[in-house]
Write an enzyme that holds these catalytic residues in place. Structure first.
Site, PDB file in Angstrom:
ATOM      1  N   GLY A   7      26.025  -2.650 -24.388  1.00 44.46           N
ATOM      2  CA  GLY A   7      25.973  -3.191 -25.738  1.00 44.46           C
ATOM      3  C   GLY A   7      26.053  -4.699 -25.707  1.00 44.46           C
ATOM      4  O   GLY A   7      27.005  -5.259 -25.161  1.00 44.46           O
ATOM      5  N   SER A  10      27.849  -8.782 -30.746  1.00 44.70           N
ATOM      6  CA  SER A  10      28.834  -9.865 -30.700  1.00 44.70           C
ATOM      7  C   SER A  10      29.960  -9.572 -29.711  1.00 44.70           C
ATOM      8  O   SER A  10      30.350 -10.438 -28.921  1.00 44.70           O
ATOM      9  CB  SER A  10      29.411 -10.111 -32.100  1.00 44.70           C
ATOM     10  OG  SER A  10      30.024  -8.943 -32.613  1.00 44.70           O
ATOM     11  N   GLY A  12      29.981  -7.337 -27.141  1.00 48.30           N
ATOM     12  CA  GLY A  12      29.472  -7.248 -25.778  1.00 48.30           C
ATOM     13  C   GLY A  12      29.241  -8.618 -25.165  1.00 48.30           C
ATOM     14  O   GLY A  12      29.622  -8.880 -24.018  1.00 48.30           O
ATOM     15  N   ASN A 102      35.632   0.773 -33.533  1.00 46.76           N
ATOM     16  CA  ASN A 102      36.533   0.795 -34.673  1.00 46.76           C
ATOM     17  C   ASN A 102      36.760   2.232 -35.125  1.00 46.76           C
ATOM     18  O   ASN A 102      35.942   3.112 -34.885  1.00 46.76           O
ATOM     19  CB  ASN A 102      35.951  -0.013 -35.837  1.00 46.76           C
ATOM     20  CG  ASN A 102      36.164  -1.500 -35.665  1.00 46.76           C
ATOM     21  OD1 ASN A 102      37.160  -1.938 -35.100  1.00 46.76           O
ATOM     22  ND2 ASN A 102      35.223  -2.292 -36.159  1.00 46.76           N
ATOM     23  N   ALA A 127      34.345 -12.349 -33.629  1.00 44.91           N
ATOM     24  CA  ALA A 127      33.158 -12.869 -32.955  1.00 44.91           C
ATOM     25  C   ALA A 127      31.936 -12.668 -33.838  1.00 44.91           C
ATOM     26  O   ALA A 127      31.877 -11.728 -34.636  1.00 44.91           O
ATOM     27  CB  ALA A 127      32.952 -12.176 -31.611  1.00 44.91           C
ATOM     28  N   LYS A 181      45.165  -0.104 -35.880  1.00 47.41           N
ATOM     29  CA  LYS A 181      43.886  -0.763 -36.187  1.00 47.41           C
ATOM     30  C   LYS A 181      43.131  -0.011 -37.279  1.00 47.41           C
ATOM     31  O   LYS A 181      42.490  -0.621 -38.135  1.00 47.41           O
ATOM     32  CB  LYS A 181      43.043  -0.855 -34.918  1.00 47.41           C
ATOM     33  CG  LYS A 181      41.711  -1.582 -35.086  1.00 47.41           C
ATOM     34  CD  LYS A 181      41.914  -3.067 -35.311  1.00 47.41           C
ATOM     35  CE  LYS A 181      40.586  -3.803 -35.475  1.00 47.41           C
ATOM     36  NZ  LYS A 181      39.755  -3.782 -34.261  1.00 47.41           N
ATOM     37  N   ASN A 199      38.269 -12.009 -46.044  1.00 48.97           N
ATOM     38  CA  ASN A 199      39.499 -11.230 -45.921  1.00 48.97           C
ATOM     39  C   ASN A 199      40.659 -11.802 -46.730  1.00 48.97           C
ATOM     40  O   ASN A 199      41.436 -11.062 -47.335  1.00 48.97           O
ATOM     41  CB  ASN A 199      39.904 -11.138 -44.448  1.00 48.97           C
ATOM     42  CG  ASN A 199      38.896 -10.376 -43.613  1.00 48.97           C
ATOM     43  OD1 ASN A 199      37.960  -9.780 -44.127  1.00 48.97           O
ATOM     44  ND2 ASN A 199      39.084 -10.398 -42.299  1.00 48.97           N
ATOM     45  N   SER A 248      33.685  -6.996 -40.449  1.00 49.51           N
ATOM     46  CA  SER A 248      32.499  -6.484 -39.757  1.00 49.51           C
ATOM     47  C   SER A 248      31.672  -5.582 -40.664  1.00 49.51           C
ATOM     48  O   SER A 248      30.441  -5.583 -40.587  1.00 49.51           O
ATOM     49  CB  SER A 248      32.918  -5.713 -38.500  1.00 49.51           C
ATOM     50  OG  SER A 248      33.768  -4.633 -38.820  1.00 49.51           O
TER      51      SER A 248
END
Length: 301
Positions: A7, A10, A12, A102, A127, A181, A199, A248
């Protein structure tokens, strides 16, 4: 040590750039074109105004043979199926695989993998992928890792080899590690996506914060959280520390990509069904995100 990264989004690109300073890295891309660009330009990592170039070998995923000491899977949850199929075909050689997705919806998929050691992780870095070979490191954090199946020895050996400025932290219990998470993602990602805000707005705007509390309360009930006050404080702290970041899920919707809502809210809805509980807020957020995916054409990507 040889490390493979499957992958080249971002995460990876970020991991390949940092890990390549300490170990031999090969990054595997979805397209041959991206592999050509990375081999030509290297990976450019921006952190503020500073840019560092890493010469990382890149190959298309079709050429992955599973012979690295550790392979890190950085694709999103909905992209896992063909990779898991490939792992199954390479079961004799593909071992020590670390999954960085995630949510928790992918855990059922991992149960079918016959590889000796399967690890999971939770990323706290921010990222953004700028192009096929450039990534911005917008927020430094840690990567938490734990054993899903197998032996912890290889995972701890991997952690020891990692660069000091890109830390990995070992956790004994993968479920509790991923749970923290999941709670943060389940509150922040859907709300910021539907409101189209960064956020920090979730705690700065009192009306938004009221919804944060309601959504969190429903999540805490579904997950039977023992230390509910601590988990809620983590949500608030992440909003504060990443106040200028876009989640994300919001970035996926803005780019017309599918989101990881199935792995995040879908997992919670399924847990509520198992417990015969109602989850009206979570279900509403899930349907609205899926609706935006369809309106934006993401399902065609």
């Amino acid at each position: 040590m040889k490390v493979g990264i499957i992958g080249a989004g971002s995460i990876g690109l970020l991991f390949a750039s940092y890990l390549n300073r300490a170990v031999e890295v090969t990054i595997y891309t979805r397209t041959a074109e991206q592999a050509v660009e990375i081999n030509k330009h290297g990976i450019l990592l921006y952190k503020g105004e500073i840019c560092k170039k890493s010469s990382v070998r890149a190959l298309p995923i079709s050429q992955w043979e599973g012979d690295e000491n550790v392979t890190i899977i950085t694709v999103k949850q909905y992209q896992l199926e063909p990779i898991i199929d490939k792992i199954s075909n390479l079961s004799a050689s593909a071992n020590n695989i670390l999954f960085l997705q995630n949510g928790m919806g992918h855990l059922k998929q991992l149960e079918s993998i016959q590889s000796e050691n399967i690890f999971v992780g939770s990323i706290e870095h921010g990222a953004a992928k700028e192009n096929n070979f450039t990534v911005s490191h917008n927020g430094a954090g840690i990567t938490k890792v734990a054993v899903f199946k197998g032996n912890e020895g290889k995972l701890k050996e991997f952690i020891t080899a990692m660069p000091d400025d890109f830390p990995f932290v070992f956790h004994e219990n993968f479920y509790s590690m991923l749970l923290g998470k999941l709670v943060v993602n389940a509150v922040i990602n859907p709300l910021t996506s539907l409101l189209s805000v960064k956020n920090g707005a979730l705690i700065e705007n009192p009306y938004y914060f009221n919804e944060v509390q309601k959504v969190y309360s429903e999540i805490a009930s579904i997950l039977l959280l023992e230390d509910s006050a601590w988990h809620f404080e983590q949500v608030v702290q992440v909003c504060r520390k990443t106040a200028d970041n876009r989640s994300s899920m919001l970035k996926d919707l803005e780019a017309g990509r599918p989101t990881e809502v199935d792995a995040i809210l879908g997992y919670l809805i399924n847990e509520a069904k198992i417990q015969h509980k109602e989850a009206p807020l979570i279900s509403q957020l899930f349907n609205l995100i899926k609706g935006k995916e369809q309106v934006d054409g993401s399902e065609l990507v």
